[in-house]
Design an enzyme around this catalytic site. Structure first.
Site, PDB file in Angstrom:
ATOM      1  N   ALA A 106      46.631   2.286   6.248  1.00  0.00           N
ATOM      2  CA  ALA A 106      46.548   1.292   7.312  1.00  0.00           C
ATOM      3  C   ALA A 106      47.571   1.748   8.345  1.00  0.00           C
ATOM      4  O   ALA A 106      48.757   1.887   8.031  1.00  0.00           O
ATOM      5  CB  ALA A 106      46.902  -0.090   6.787  1.00  0.00           C
ATOM      6  N   SER A 107      47.122   2.013   9.551  1.00  0.00           N
ATOM      7  CA  SER A 107      47.999   2.638  10.550  1.00  0.00           C
ATOM      8  C   SER A 107      49.143   1.707  10.928  1.00  0.00           C
ATOM      9  O   SER A 107      49.090   0.496  10.718  1.00  0.00           O
ATOM     10  CB  SER A 107      47.189   2.987  11.794  1.00  0.00           C
ATOM     11  N   ARG A 108      50.173   2.312  11.537  1.00  0.00           N
ATOM     12  CA  ARG A 108      51.371   1.540  11.878  1.00  0.00           C
ATOM     13  C   ARG A 108      51.013   0.473  12.913  1.00  0.00           C
ATOM     14  O   ARG A 108      50.364   0.784  13.922  1.00  0.00           O
ATOM     15  CB  ARG A 108      52.419   2.501  12.432  1.00  0.00           C
TER      16      ARG A 108
END
Ligand SMILES: C[S@@+](CC[C@H](N)C(=O)[O-])C[C@H]1O[C@@H](n2cnc3c(N)ncnc32)[C@H](O)[C@@H]1O
Length: 416
Positions: A128-130
């Protein structure tokens, strides 16, 4: 949007997380209750708004979509080069803190089968991207209600849910190559009330059945940007892609699509993502690729390794000029001692440069048919001779059968 709008997202660098909620702190103070996700979410949203990454248009979507509901019960954390599991059942508070830190959350390693014994992984294959990167990319996507959007790389489904919250279920299609990840995202999205189309397949092909799109957003990087994304986008529409070279991972390009299916774009930000699965290429391994150290050609340079390799704008330019070259930095035993390796795993060529604190001359070794350090230094001089262009001056054009880089205007084409 200027370059300050989107920050570096290194999959390998996890930030410090939330002040006051670090691992073990609650236990030390005897507060054993599990952290409150609503409170953690509110803090994250406040921080993202204050930093300017989360715009007023996107804030209601972030408030409506709880990130932790999309994160699997097992996530992975980095311990040196190893990726080790963190199970929600073992430490719910720590798991929740990871869900709401401004960090990427690693959600799959080694394509779902950890490569080392004892549930230890080597390679990050989904995350899950930043959150600040997600917020900045959504802002850069420049959507309006009613637009039809294609997302590449469904992952957890969190970004897809944010898009659906803003644009409506009928206007979002998301493609994920990994069947297990796609199935899970589809299920979680449904449970959360998002009936969007999640397609299991190769996102490089887009999804013609849902086209034409007004916007395409890739949450996975490409070195060769798939033409299908332009072909499935309306003229005047936009395609947002993290673009990478073998040497440099970290340029967000915003393309405009024209009538003839060509897309032209400029670098608008600094983000690093994992590559599309079939473009992963061959990452360098010092153990595998560095051979014949004793027989290497030896020389010295007065060019400081950091000058050439440490700055974003320079390493971007070197990546344009020196193809098939990976960069590995290996720390030495003492502070400030490190070795920079340039490795072409395809030809077996490599170069190394040793840094000692305070030194003005650096030992260089090169091996194989390429002189990789000389190539990097020549690329540095080329960049210097061009007037040291910053990232926002580079552009990229993708036609139905070609891809090329230019400086300032399309007429000033750069051939690698
Ligand atoms: C950084 S994650 C995406 C994060 C995601 N958008 C989210 O909200 O959680 C990248 C994802 O791209 C997927 N991926 C890699 N290659 C792909 C391809 N060719 N087509 C579609 N998805 C791909 C990976 O399996 C991974 O799940």
């Amino acid at each position: 949007m200027d370059l300050a709008g989107v920050r570096v997202m290194t999959q390998h660098k996890c930030g410090e997380g939330w002040k006051g909620l670090g691992d073990g702190q609650a236990r030390e103070e005897g507060q054993l209750e599990v952290a409150d996700p609503a409170e953690l979410s509110a803090r994250l949203i406040k921080a993202l708004s204050e930093s300017g990454d989360l715009t007023a248009e996107w804030r209601p979507a972030f408030e409506a979509v709880p990130r932790h509901r999309f994160i699997p019960d097992t996530v992975w954390t980095q311990q040196g080069k190893r990726l080790v599991p963190l199970d929600r059942v073992d430490d719910e508070s720590r798991w929740l803190e990871r869900c709401y830190a401004n960090d990427p959350v690693i959600t799959q390693v080694d394509d779902g089968v950890p490569g080392e014994p004892g549930r230890v992984g080597r390679q990050i294959t989904s995350s899950a991207s930043r959150p600040d990167v997600v917020a900045s990319m959504l802002a850069a996507l420049d959507v309006e209600p009613g637009m039809n959007v294609l997302e590449i790389g469904t992952g957890t489904g969190w970004n897809a849910a944010l898009l659906a919250e803003r644009l409506g279920n009928d206007n979002v299609t998301s493609v994920e190559v990994d069947p297990e990840i796609a199935d899970r995202a589809r299920r979680v999205l449904r449970e959360m009330g998002y009936e969007i189309t999640v397609v299991t397949g190769d996102g490089a092909l887009g999804h013609p059945e849902s086209a034409p799109f007004d916007r395409v957003i890739a949450t996975v990087a490409a070195d060769r940007v798939p033409q299908a994304w332009a072909a499935q986008t309306r003229p005047g529409g936009r395609v947002l892609v993290p673009w990478t070279t073998d040497f440099h991972n970290g340029a967000l390009v915003s393309f405009a699509v024209s009538e003839d299916g060509t897309m032209r774009g400029r670098i608008v930000g600094n983000v690093a993502f994992m590559l599309l699965r079939d473009q992963r290429g061959r990452g360098a391994s010092l153990a595998r690729d560095v051979r014949d150290i004793a027989g290497a050609r030896q020389s010295f340079t007065r060019t400081h390794p950091y000058t050439v390799l440490g700055e974003y704008d320079v390493s971007l330019a070197i990546g344009l000029r020196v193809p098939r070259c990976n960069l590995v930095v290996q720390d030495g035993d003492e502070d400030g001692v490190y070795t920079v390796w340039l490795v072409d795993p395809w030809s077996g060529s490599w170069a190394s440069l040793e840094h000692q604190p305070g030194a003005e001359k650096f030992a260089v070794r090169e091996s194989g048919e390429r002189n990789l350090w000389q190539e990097a230094e020549a690329a540095y001089r080329w960049w210097d001779g061009l007037g040291r262009p910053t990232a926002d001056r580079w552009g990229l054009t993708v036609t139905p059968d070609d891809q090329y880089v230019w400086l300032d205007t399309e007429g000033h084409r750069i051939d690698g």
